[in-house]
Scaffold this motif. Structure first.
Motif, PDB file in Angstrom:
ATOM      1  N   ILE A  67       1.462  -4.566  -8.862  1.00  0.00           N
ATOM      2  CA  ILE A  67       0.996  -4.254  -7.610  1.00  0.00           C
ATOM      3  C   ILE A  67       1.331  -2.564  -7.513  1.00  0.00           C
ATOM      4  O   ILE A  67       2.251  -2.322  -7.969  1.00  0.00           O
ATOM      5  N   ALA A  68       0.623  -2.182  -6.555  1.00  0.00           N
ATOM      6  CA  ALA A  68       0.767  -0.481  -6.187  1.00  0.00           C
ATOM      7  C   ALA A  68       0.677  -0.303  -4.860  1.00  0.00           C
ATOM      8  O   ALA A  68      -0.375  -0.952  -4.358  1.00  0.00           O
ATOM      9  N   HIS A  69       1.512   0.569  -4.394  1.00  0.00           N
ATOM     10  CA  HIS A  69       1.360   1.039  -2.994  1.00  0.00           C
ATOM     11  C   HIS A  69      -0.010   1.924  -3.029  1.00  0.00           C
ATOM     12  O   HIS A  69      -0.410   2.589  -3.760  1.00  0.00           O
ATOM     13  N   LYS A  70      -0.871   1.900  -1.938  1.00  0.00           N
ATOM     14  CA  LYS A  70      -2.025   2.773  -1.673  1.00  0.00           C
ATOM     15  C   LYS A  70      -1.935   4.135  -1.864  1.00  0.00           C
ATOM     16  O   LYS A  70      -2.694   4.827  -2.217  1.00  0.00           O
ATOM     17  N   SER A  71      -0.494   4.610  -1.542  1.00  0.00           N
ATOM     18  CA  SER A  71      -0.533   6.056  -1.564  1.00  0.00           C
ATOM     19  C   SER A  71      -0.476   6.597  -3.091  1.00  0.00           C
ATOM     20  O   SER A  71      -0.722   7.807  -3.388  1.00  0.00           O
ATOM     21  N   THR A  72      -0.389   5.738  -4.156  1.00  0.00           N
ATOM     22  CA  THR A  72      -0.529   5.981  -5.489  1.00  0.00           C
ATOM     23  C   THR A  72      -2.020   6.416  -5.915  1.00  0.00           C
ATOM     24  O   THR A  72      -2.354   6.973  -6.889  1.00  0.00           O
ATOM     25  N   GLY A  73      -2.885   5.927  -5.108  1.00  0.00           N
ATOM     26  CA  GLY A  73      -4.279   6.158  -5.530  1.00  0.00           C
ATOM     27  C   GLY A  73      -4.662   5.252  -6.762  1.00  0.00           C
ATOM     28  O   GLY A  73      -5.924   5.293  -7.089  1.00  0.00           O
ATOM     29  N   LEU A  74      -3.851   4.434  -7.209  1.00  0.00           N
ATOM     30  CA  LEU A  74      -4.185   3.342  -8.376  1.00  0.00           C
ATOM     31  C   LEU A  74      -5.101   2.281  -7.933  1.00  0.00           C
ATOM     32  O   LEU A  74      -4.890   1.857  -7.002  1.00  0.00           O
ATOM     33  N   LYS A  75      -6.122   2.250  -8.576  1.00  0.00           N
ATOM     34  CA  LYS A  75      -7.069   0.852  -8.472  1.00  0.00           C
ATOM     35  C   LYS A  75      -6.954  -0.047  -9.434  1.00  0.00           C
ATOM     36  O   LYS A  75      -6.643   0.084 -10.517  1.00  0.00           O
ATOM     37  N   PRO A  76      -7.823  -1.065  -9.237  1.00  0.00           N
ATOM     38  CA  PRO A  76      -7.761  -2.242 -10.072  1.00  0.00           C
ATOM     39  C   PRO A  76      -8.288  -1.817 -11.368  1.00  0.00           C
ATOM     40  O   PRO A  76      -9.205  -1.205 -11.193  1.00  0.00           O
ATOM     41  N   ALA A  77      -7.742  -2.407 -12.622  1.00  0.00           N
ATOM     42  CA  ALA A  77      -8.506  -1.779 -13.779  1.00  0.00           C
ATOM     43  C   ALA A  77      -8.212  -2.898 -15.063  1.00  0.00           C
ATOM     44  O   ALA A  77      -7.157  -3.835 -14.845  1.00  0.00           O
ATOM     45  N   ALA A 124       7.939  -6.567  -1.166  1.00  0.00           N
ATOM     46  CA  ALA A 124       8.332  -6.201   0.206  1.00  0.00           C
ATOM     47  C   ALA A 124       8.706  -4.529  -0.135  1.00  0.00           C
ATOM     48  O   ALA A 124       8.349  -3.459   0.640  1.00  0.00           O
ATOM     49  N   LEU A 125       9.588  -4.218  -1.450  1.00  0.00           N
ATOM     50  CA  LEU A 125       9.729  -2.831  -1.762  1.00  0.00           C
ATOM     51  C   LEU A 125       8.451  -1.851  -2.285  1.00  0.00           C
ATOM     52  O   LEU A 125       8.630  -0.940  -1.533  1.00  0.00           O
ATOM     53  N   VAL A 126       7.432  -2.666  -2.569  1.00  0.00           N
ATOM     54  CA  VAL A 126       6.209  -1.802  -2.986  1.00  0.00           C
ATOM     55  C   VAL A 126       5.460  -1.692  -1.710  1.00  0.00           C
ATOM     56  O   VAL A 126       4.902  -0.754  -1.493  1.00  0.00           O
ATOM     57  N   GLU A 127       5.336  -2.475  -0.683  1.00  0.00           N
ATOM     58  CA  GLU A 127       4.778  -2.433   0.444  1.00  0.00           C
ATOM     59  C   GLU A 127       4.997  -1.419   1.311  1.00  0.00           C
ATOM     60  O   GLU A 127       4.336  -0.791   1.983  1.00  0.00           O
ATOM     61  N   SER A 128       6.555  -1.450   1.486  1.00  0.00           N
ATOM     62  CA  SER A 128       7.033  -0.388   2.176  1.00  0.00           C
ATOM     63  C   SER A 128       6.900   1.188   1.610  1.00  0.00           C
ATOM     64  O   SER A 128       7.403   2.145   2.293  1.00  0.00           O
ATOM     65  N   GLY A 129       6.839   1.258   0.215  1.00  0.00           N
ATOM     66  CA  GLY A 129       6.690   2.335  -0.427  1.00  0.00           C
ATOM     67  C   GLY A 129       7.974   2.843  -0.923  1.00  0.00           C
ATOM     68  O   GLY A 129       8.269   3.871  -1.546  1.00  0.00           O
ATOM     69  N   TYR A 155       9.245   1.508  -3.532  1.00  0.00           N
ATOM     70  CA  TYR A 155       8.912   1.800  -5.008  1.00  0.00           C
ATOM     71  C   TYR A 155       7.169   1.891  -5.041  1.00  0.00           C
ATOM     72  O   TYR A 155       6.820   1.136  -4.325  1.00  0.00           O
ATOM     73  N   GLN A 156       6.858   2.672  -5.817  1.00  0.00           N
ATOM     74  CA  GLN A 156       5.391   2.799  -5.989  1.00  0.00           C
ATOM     75  C   GLN A 156       4.402   1.725  -6.550  1.00  0.00           C
ATOM     76  O   GLN A 156       3.375   1.348  -6.025  1.00  0.00           O
ATOM     77  N   VAL A 157       5.153   1.037  -7.398  1.00  0.00           N
ATOM     78  CA  VAL A 157       4.594   0.219  -8.577  1.00  0.00           C
ATOM     79  C   VAL A 157       5.487  -0.933  -8.819  1.00  0.00           C
ATOM     80  O   VAL A 157       6.850  -0.687  -8.724  1.00  0.00           O
ATOM     81  N   GLY A 158       5.166  -2.369  -9.007  1.00  0.00           N
ATOM     82  CA  GLY A 158       6.030  -3.282  -9.313  1.00  0.00           C
ATOM     83  C   GLY A 158       5.298  -4.503  -9.920  1.00  0.00           C
ATOM     84  O   GLY A 158       4.138  -4.469  -9.997  1.00  0.00           O
ATOM     85  N   ALA A 159       6.123  -5.226 -10.663  1.00  0.00           N
ATOM     86  CA  ALA A 159       5.668  -6.528 -11.130  1.00  0.00           C
ATOM     87  C   ALA A 159       6.311  -7.637 -10.519  1.00  0.00           C
ATOM     88  O   ALA A 159       7.262  -7.820 -10.359  1.00  0.00           O
ATOM     89  N   VAL A 160       5.182  -8.773 -10.219  1.00  0.00           N
ATOM     90  CA  VAL A 160       5.485  -9.733  -9.538  1.00  0.00           C
ATOM     91  C   VAL A 160       4.850 -11.052  -9.980  1.00  0.00           C
ATOM     92  O   VAL A 160       3.671 -10.930 -10.393  1.00  0.00           O
ATOM     93  N   ASN A 161       5.181 -12.058 -10.171  1.00  0.00           N
ATOM     94  CA  ASN A 161       5.151 -13.381 -10.256  1.00  0.00           C
ATOM     95  C   ASN A 161       3.567 -13.686  -9.137  1.00  0.00           C
ATOM     96  O   ASN A 161       3.631 -13.736  -8.280  1.00  0.00           O
ATOM     97  N   TYR A 162       2.477 -13.984 -10.224  1.00  0.00           N
ATOM     98  CA  TYR A 162       1.282 -14.110  -9.390  1.00  0.00           C
ATOM     99  C   TYR A 162       1.193 -15.204  -8.225  1.00  0.00           C
ATOM    100  O   TYR A 162       0.469 -15.143  -7.379  1.00  0.00           O
ATOM    101  N   GLN A 163       1.969 -16.391  -8.673  1.00  0.00           N
ATOM    102  CA  GLN A 163       1.862 -17.292  -7.885  1.00  0.00           C
ATOM    103  C   GLN A 163       2.749 -16.995  -6.407  1.00  0.00           C
ATOM    104  O   GLN A 163       2.353 -17.359  -5.352  1.00  0.00           O
ATOM    105  N   VAL A 164       3.733 -16.205  -6.528  1.00  0.00           N
ATOM    106  CA  VAL A 164       4.333 -15.861  -5.339  1.00  0.00           C
ATOM    107  C   VAL A 164       3.595 -14.836  -4.605  1.00  0.00           C
ATOM    108  O   VAL A 164       3.512 -14.890  -3.281  1.00  0.00           O
ATOM    109  N   TRP A 165       2.880 -13.839  -5.218  1.00  0.00           N
ATOM    110  CA  TRP A 165       2.004 -12.952  -4.380  1.00  0.00           C
ATOM    111  C   TRP A 165       0.806 -13.710  -3.699  1.00  0.00           C
ATOM    112  O   TRP A 165       0.551 -13.484  -2.531  1.00  0.00           O
ATOM    113  N   GLU A 166       0.079 -14.724  -4.417  1.00  0.00           N
ATOM    114  CA  GLU A 166      -0.900 -15.180  -3.844  1.00  0.00           C
ATOM    115  C   GLU A 166      -0.466 -16.061  -2.669  1.00  0.00           C
ATOM    116  O   GLU A 166      -1.163 -16.437  -1.707  1.00  0.00           O
TER     117      GLU A 166
END
Length: 285
Positions: free
Chosen positions: A113-123, A179-184, A186-197
């Motif tokens: 996952i990435a914060h919007k400020s990074t400009g990174l898009k799904p790939a 929470a850390l990536v959402e707040s900015g 950290y710019q990017v993070g790795a997360v369990n897909y179940q917890v995210w969804e």
């Protein structure tokens, strides 16, 4: 006469307690905040106690390492482990075995996952745009929050994460990573897909601020693991009974708390891919 009777009764009670069946204790890796874990697993404890007809207790732990230590020291006899923590725990206790996994667990995934400020898009692959960003894993011992994303990052960039990113952290659990990536922070993070969804479905994520940009290929992850001496402690056939009770868990409320559609049989060999990756990354001797 009454004193003798009371003394005899007291001695009988003590003797009965001495021969009473031990409590069946279990724990779970702390992949979310402690309050949510307690709510999730107290309900499971009540279900197991009713089905197994023994005293069942859930004991929370503070870290993935603590869960493994409690299992090794026989402070718990059953644990809900991730792929890597389960592999590590079973190596420490002879004869221990994976007995059940979620329907989803043979095909688990990690989201980057990435914060919007990074400009990174799904790939479809990990992009060079990740280089130089700040990055947070989950727990150091997490399969979905550390092992598998680190494996794919190393494969893609042919170097350690510390060389790819400007700063690397470990949040401790998946909820905190979001929470850390959402707040900015950290710019990017790795997360369990179940917890995210689950968090997105519950409206707990600002998806305008943080989004999924990549997902790993599928891998085996969570499972219930029992100690190898379970039958010696609770009687012949108890291990199989525990397995069947877990697989038979069909209460929608209980399953939603994991979240899983149900549970299916598991064996140690299911997690051999995790063992091999952990050796490659250097997280297992």
């Amino acid at each position: 006469m009454i004193k003798h009777l009371l003394r005899a009764f007291a001695l009988m009670c003590i003797a009965n307690l001495a021969h009473a069946a031990p409590a069946f204790v279990f724990t779970a890796i702390p992949d979310q905040d402690e309050t949510k874990l307690q709510q999730r697993f107290q309900k499971v404890a009540d279900y197991l106690q009713e089905q197994l007809e023994v005293d069942v207790r859930f004991v929370p732990v503070k870290s993935y390492a603590s869960a493994i230590t409690a299992f090794r020291n026989n402070q718990v006899q059953l644990a809900w482990f991730g792929g890597l923590s389960g592999v590590k725990a079973r190596e420490l206790v002879a004869g221990s075995k994976a007995v059940a996994q979620g329907v989803e667990d043979p095909e688990f995934k990690t989201y980057i996952i990435a914060h919007k400020s990074t400009g990174l898009k799904p790939a479809d692959k990990l992009e060079d745009g990740l280089k130089g960003k700040t990055f947070t894993f989950g727990s150091k011992g997490s399969t979905s929050g550390r092992l598998m994303p680190e494996f794919h990052l190393r494969q893609q960039f042919a170097q350690a994460p510390e060389e790819t990113f400007s700063r690397v952290g470990f949040s401790g659990n998946h909820s905190r990573t979001i929470a850390l990536v959402e707040s900015g922070a950290y710019q990017v993070g790795a997360v369990n897909y179940q917890v995210w969804e689950s968090a997105v479905a519950e409206g707990k994520v600002d998806t305008d601020a943080v989004s999924v940009i990549w997902q790993t290929p599928a891998y085996p992850d969570y499972q219930w693991t029992v100690r190898g001496d379970l039958d010696a402690l609770f009687g012949t056939g108890f291990t199989e009974k525990v397995s069947q009770v877990l697989i038979g868990m069909n209460d929608p409320e209980l399953l939603a708390s994991f979240p899983r559609k149900g549970f299916i049989p598991a064996v140690n060999e299911d997690y051999e891919p995790i063992r091999q990756v952990a050796k490659q990354v250097g997280l297992l001797d």
